[in-house]
Structure formats: structure tokens, C-alpha cells
Motif scaffolding. Sequence first.
Motif, PDB file in Angstrom:
ATOM      1  N   HIS A 209       0.838  -1.208   0.000  1.00 10.29           N
ATOM      2  CA  HIS A 209       0.000   0.000   0.000  1.00 10.29           C
ATOM      3  C   HIS A 209       0.873   1.259   0.000  1.00 10.29           C
ATOM      4  O   HIS A 209       0.611   2.216  -0.745  1.00 10.29           O
ATOM      5  N   GLU A 210       1.912   1.250   0.836  1.00  5.60           N
ATOM      6  CA  GLU A 210       2.778   2.430   0.917  1.00  5.60           C
ATOM      7  C   GLU A 210       3.570   2.627  -0.382  1.00  5.60           C
ATOM      8  O   GLU A 210       3.715   3.751  -0.863  1.00  5.60           O
ATOM      9  N   TYR A 211       4.079   1.514  -0.938  1.00  6.64           N
ATOM     10  CA  TYR A 211       4.811   1.623  -2.203  1.00  6.64           C
ATOM     11  C   TYR A 211       3.924   2.230  -3.286  1.00  6.64           C
ATOM     12  O   TYR A 211       4.351   3.118  -4.050  1.00  6.64           O
ATOM     13  N   GLU A 212       2.689   1.722  -3.379  1.00  8.31           N
ATOM     14  CA  GLU A 212       1.780   2.201  -4.418  1.00  8.31           C
ATOM     15  C   GLU A 212       1.426   3.668  -4.190  1.00  8.31           C
ATOM     16  O   GLU A 212       1.415   4.468  -5.141  1.00  8.31           O
ATOM     17  N   ALA A 213       1.151   4.041  -2.949  1.00  5.13           N
ATOM     18  CA  ALA A 213       0.817   5.435  -2.649  1.00  5.13           C
ATOM     19  C   ALA A 213       2.005   6.353  -2.906  1.00  5.13           C
ATOM     20  O   ALA A 213       1.841   7.464  -3.432  1.00  5.13           O
ATOM     21  N   ASP A 214       3.211   5.913  -2.551  1.00  7.80           N
ATOM     22  CA  ASP A 214       4.414   6.720  -2.823  1.00  7.80           C
ATOM     23  C   ASP A 214       4.592   6.938  -4.314  1.00  7.80           C
ATOM     24  O   ASP A 214       4.881   8.061  -4.778  1.00  7.80           O
ATOM     25  N   GLU A 215       4.446   5.874  -5.092  1.00  7.28           N
ATOM     26  CA  GLU A 215       4.630   5.968  -6.539  1.00  7.28           C
ATOM     27  C   GLU A 215       3.633   6.936  -7.157  1.00  7.28           C
ATOM     28  O   GLU A 215       4.002   7.796  -7.981  1.00  7.28           O
ATOM     29  N   LEU A 216       2.373   6.820  -6.761  1.00  4.20           N
ATOM     30  CA  LEU A 216       1.336   7.704  -7.319  1.00  4.20           C
ATOM     31  C   LEU A 216       1.514   9.145  -6.860  1.00  4.20           C
ATOM     32  O   LEU A 216       1.203  10.082  -7.605  1.00  4.20           O
ATOM     33  N   THR A 217       2.018   9.338  -5.631  1.00  2.00           N
ATOM     34  CA  THR A 217       2.251  10.695  -5.131  1.00  2.00           C
ATOM     35  C   THR A 217       3.324  11.403  -5.946  1.00  2.00           C
ATOM     36  O   THR A 217       3.175  12.574  -6.338  1.00  2.00           O
ATOM     37  N   ILE A 218       4.403  10.710  -6.223  1.00  2.00           N
ATOM     38  CA  ILE A 218       5.489  11.302  -7.025  1.00  2.00           C
ATOM     39  C   ILE A 218       5.011  11.579  -8.445  1.00  2.00           C
ATOM     40  O   ILE A 218       5.382  12.594  -9.057  1.00  2.00           O
ATOM     41  N   LYS A 219       4.164  10.708  -8.985  1.00  2.00           N
ATOM     42  CA  LYS A 219       3.630  10.942 -10.328  1.00  2.00           C
ATOM     43  C   LYS A 219       2.730  12.176 -10.392  1.00  2.00           C
ATOM     44  O   LYS A 219       2.469  12.708 -11.476  1.00  2.00           O
ATOM     45  N   LYS A 220       2.247  12.631  -9.236  1.00  2.00           N
ATOM     46  CA  LYS A 220       1.416  13.828  -9.186  1.00  2.00           C
ATOM     47  C   LYS A 220       2.239  15.115  -9.261  1.00  2.00           C
ATOM     48  O   LYS A 220       1.699  16.221  -9.185  1.00  2.00           O
ATOM     49  N   GLY A 221       3.544  14.990  -9.412  1.00  2.00           N
ATOM     50  CA  GLY A 221       4.412  16.161  -9.569  1.00  2.00           C
ATOM     51  C   GLY A 221       5.171  16.532  -8.324  1.00  2.00           C
ATOM     52  O   GLY A 221       5.880  17.552  -8.313  1.00  2.00           O
ATOM     53  N   ILE A 222       5.083  15.722  -7.271  1.00  2.00           N
ATOM     54  CA  ILE A 222       5.827  15.990  -6.043  1.00  2.00           C
ATOM     55  C   ILE A 222       7.299  15.662  -6.285  1.00  2.00           C
ATOM     56  O   ILE A 222       7.635  14.616  -6.841  1.00  2.00           O
ATOM     57  N   ASP A 223       8.186  16.568  -5.876  1.00  2.00           N
ATOM     58  CA  ASP A 223       9.624  16.339  -6.050  1.00  2.00           C
ATOM     59  C   ASP A 223      10.051  15.139  -5.206  1.00  2.00           C
ATOM     60  O   ASP A 223       9.799  15.095  -3.996  1.00  2.00           O
ATOM     61  N   ALA A 224      10.687  14.160  -5.859  1.00  2.00           N
ATOM     62  CA  ALA A 224      11.034  12.914  -5.186  1.00  2.00           C
ATOM     63  C   ALA A 224      12.009  13.133  -4.036  1.00  2.00           C
ATOM     64  O   ALA A 224      11.875  12.536  -2.966  1.00  2.00           O
ATOM     65  N   THR A 225      12.993  14.003  -4.244  1.00  2.00           N
ATOM     66  CA  THR A 225      13.987  14.241  -3.192  1.00  2.00           C
ATOM     67  C   THR A 225      13.356  14.892  -1.971  1.00  2.00           C
ATOM     68  O   THR A 225      13.590  14.479  -0.830  1.00  2.00           O
ATOM     69  N   GLN A 226      12.538  15.931  -2.217  1.00  2.00           N
ATOM     70  CA  GLN A 226      11.863  16.586  -1.100  1.00  2.00           C
ATOM     71  C   GLN A 226      10.903  15.633  -0.389  1.00  2.00           C
ATOM     72  O   GLN A 226      10.747  15.686   0.827  1.00  2.00           O
ATOM     73  N   TYR A 227      10.284  14.787  -1.168  1.00  2.00           N
ATOM     74  CA  TYR A 227       9.333  13.818  -0.589  1.00  2.00           C
ATOM     75  C   TYR A 227      10.064  12.835   0.320  1.00  2.00           C
ATOM     76  O   TYR A 227       9.590  12.506   1.408  1.00  2.00           O
ATOM     77  N   GLN A 228      11.239  12.382  -0.114  1.00  2.00           N
ATOM     78  CA  GLN A 228      12.010  11.457   0.704  1.00  2.00           C
ATOM     79  C   GLN A 228      12.514  12.122   1.978  1.00  2.00           C
ATOM     80  O   GLN A 228      12.530  11.505   3.049  1.00  2.00           O
TER      81      GLN A 228
END
Length: 490
Positions: A209-228
Motif C-alpha cells: 500500500h505504501e509503495y503504491e501510494a508513494d509511486e502515485l504521489t510522485i507521479k502527481k508532480g511531487i519532487d522525489a527528493t523533497q518527498y524522501q
Amino acid sequence: MGGFILYIIKSTLFLTIFYSFFMLVMRRTTFFRFNRIAFILGTAICMVLPFMNIELPAGNAINAPIMALESALSPEITALPGSVITAGESPLTDIRIIDVLFIAGALISFVTTATSYAGMRRMMDTVRGTTSDGMCIKVIDKDFPSFSWGKTIVISRKDLMENPAILTHETMHVKCGHSIDLMVYTVITTLHWFNPLIWIARTELKMLHEYEADELTIKKGIDATQYQLLLVKKAVGAKRFRLANGFNHSKLKNRISMMHKNKTNKWMRLAYILCVPALIGAMCCCSNRNNSVNEEEQPIPFELIFSNCSAQITSSDGHIGATLRDFGISQLEDIINTARHSGEISINVTYGSDVDERMIELLKEGIRNMEINKEISGIQISPEAIPFQLVDVKPTFQGGDANTFSRWVNTNLVYPKEAAENKIQGRITLQFTVSETGKVTNAKVLRGVDPLLDKEALRIIELSPDWTPGKANGRNVPVTFTFPVIFQLR
């Protein structure tokens, strides 16, 4: 409850095979949504497989452990009350230690989950929310880890203002329906609470669930580095509810690693096919009956021994009485022909449950064609009675189980007046057979107490209405029961 415990054991075997395969082969792949769907679908299939049966060749012993386990778990018809037998009294159910342990564990698991859910609902109900895009967003003023359940998102005001990525992440949980997965899996953990692998698999499902939500969140334009960096910042915080999906998660390293992992080759999805042979093998082990010989086999010659068959030969004047076991037609014919001074001969042949219809017809034909010099008054060929634990389908009484028959006995049994006056009491053990037509036959006392009580117990057994007969290898067979009746004065 033995049948249900056996189902749980079989489904545990299937689930263990499937989850072991998932952990070893598919756990580190990047098919997050595909793996989640396969995980839930595979779990559902493993819960259904115990109801399916693979027919095995005759003599195959691969399912012997499960058959032995079924025999141990299936109660004999001995669940009668150890109390005074009076009209209208109902018997007590025979509860075993394994049943008590299973129910206790399931209740603890259920109560723990229900407590978590109740706490989550209390918090959700204390906050008024706003509806947006079919979801209810509830903002709390205190600093509390954000979480989602169903179509509701609970988020702190601080996270909503400073970290909009958290709201996006929880929105992905809601849109993917992750709460439904967790509700379904709650049933699995309640039924299989004793299996550590089930709880590990539950953790893996939440990771998907977390992997899928993380992947979809980044696809929404969220910067991956800032998200991490936000994940690291939020890694230490208050504990959230065990049922809910949340932004914080203890497996932080795995989540970040999955974001950097190269996409797995799409053909790797086919690896799930490798699990199929293992599940089929487990189905063979869990099959509860063997097939008889194939109908296309060559005819069996009369000279061959009729194994698992016995013949009892008696005469009207009592000069001959012999029993043959695993005999040939020629042996049967020789014994009858040597009885020159006997009267009319009767032949009673019984056969085991693994003797197929072709063999029975061949046996009948062989007996009819015997060239003997004696007058045969009667030939009876019938199946041999099978112990209750060994039949594939147990006999039933008036649509119920052993306790239904116990209640019928209790209702109709009469405590002999003379026995009561003389304070005669005790436990009587009887034996009877439910024939292939459902009739109660061959009732007898194995261990008696007193002729008065023995006679009454035997009388009521012989008055039994017809049963629904048991089955073995797909056909009706006579089944032998051991049945205790307890007479006790208060």
C-alpha cells in the motif's frame, strides 16, 4: 467443529505456500498495484482451495497424513450427555482443547483489531470534516500522524499547511481502496492467528500500500527528493492506529529504496505461474479420497484374488461354517464342494469401500458361474461396514450431526422404573450400523451395565428412523458407529 479446524489447517498450508513464494520471488519487484491485486486474489484462492478435491489413483498414499488428521479431528458419535437421561433433555456438545484454543486465539485477535478500529472511529467522529472529490477531509489542531480509512482522511492542520504532499499521499490510499484490502485481511488474521507467516504477510500487504501510494504521489508532480526528506522527517512520531493507512511508516528504508529501484521487467509478472505446481501438489496432499481403478483397464480374470473381500459360508444343518478372506472363486467353489454332508448352502460376501463396481459385478458373475454339486439357498453380496471416521461423507440424522441423534435418543429413552428403584446406573456402550440404504442394523451391546438398562438402550437404537447414508468413493456404504448411553440418577 473438527471439520472447520481441518479446513483451517488445509487453508493454512495453501496460504503458507503462496506467501512463501511471494516473499522469496515477488517481494522486491516494482509491480506495486499488480502485486497487491495478486496478493489479495491469491489469498482468496487459497481460502477456497480446501473445498476442492483432486482425484488420485487407487493406492496412492500422498494424502495419508491429511486423512489421518481428518480421522483424528472428526468426532465419533459419542457426544452424549453424562447426565440423567430424561425426556426432552438436550445433550452437551463435546468441546475439545484444540477447539477452545482456536476460539480463544481468534477472539483475542478480533478484539485487538476491534479495539484499534473503535479508537480510530472515536477520533474521526470528534472532528467535523469537509467533502472534496468524494472524500471527507478532517483537520485536527493537535500534532498527530495523518492517516486515512475508507473515504476519510484525518490530517493535522500543521501538515496540511506545511506539507501538502502528505494530503496527496493519503488521497492515493483512499483512491486505491487500500482500506478494503485491510478489512478483508482482518478476517484472514482472525482465522489464522496462530500462523506467524500470516502476520508477516499482513505487514507486506501494508508495505505494498505504501509503495503504491508513494509511486502515485510522485507521479502527481511531487519532487522525489523533497518527498524522501519529508519521509525521514516524519519517521519518528506518535504511533498511529494499526488498521489505518498512514504517512509515517517504520519500513522507511524499504520505501526510499523502492523509489530508487529500477523498474522490474514486465515479464517477471509471469513468475506467479511458478506457484501453481506447488499449490496443485498441496491439493493432492489434502485430497480426502482415492479413485478406484480406471474403467478402461483390462478385465480381471477369475483366477485373481478378490482382495478386501470376505465370504462367509453356512449350511442349514450346521455342518459347515467357513470364512474366507481375500479369496478366489476357485477357493470358494472348492470349500462348498467338499461339504458333502451339509444341507443347503448360503453365501454372504462382503467387500471393502475400495472395491469398485467392475470388481463387484465380476464377483457376482463368478459366483453365478460356479460348477458345484450343492444346493445354494441364497447369495448375498453387500459392502462391508466402515468405521465412522474413515468414510468420505459422514451419515447424517434428520439433517443434523451426531448431536441431533443424541437429542432424539434423549427424547425417546425411558429410564426403566425397576432400575431406578434399585439405583442401577452406569454407561452402556453400543454398536450399530447405518446401512447403505440408511437403515439402522446390527445393533448390539458392547459393554453393558444391567439387563434392564441394556435392553432399553438397545430398544431405542433399533427404533431409530432412517438416516442419510454415508459415502465412500462416491457410493453409499454401511457405516459402523460406537455409541455410549449414560444412565445416571440424580
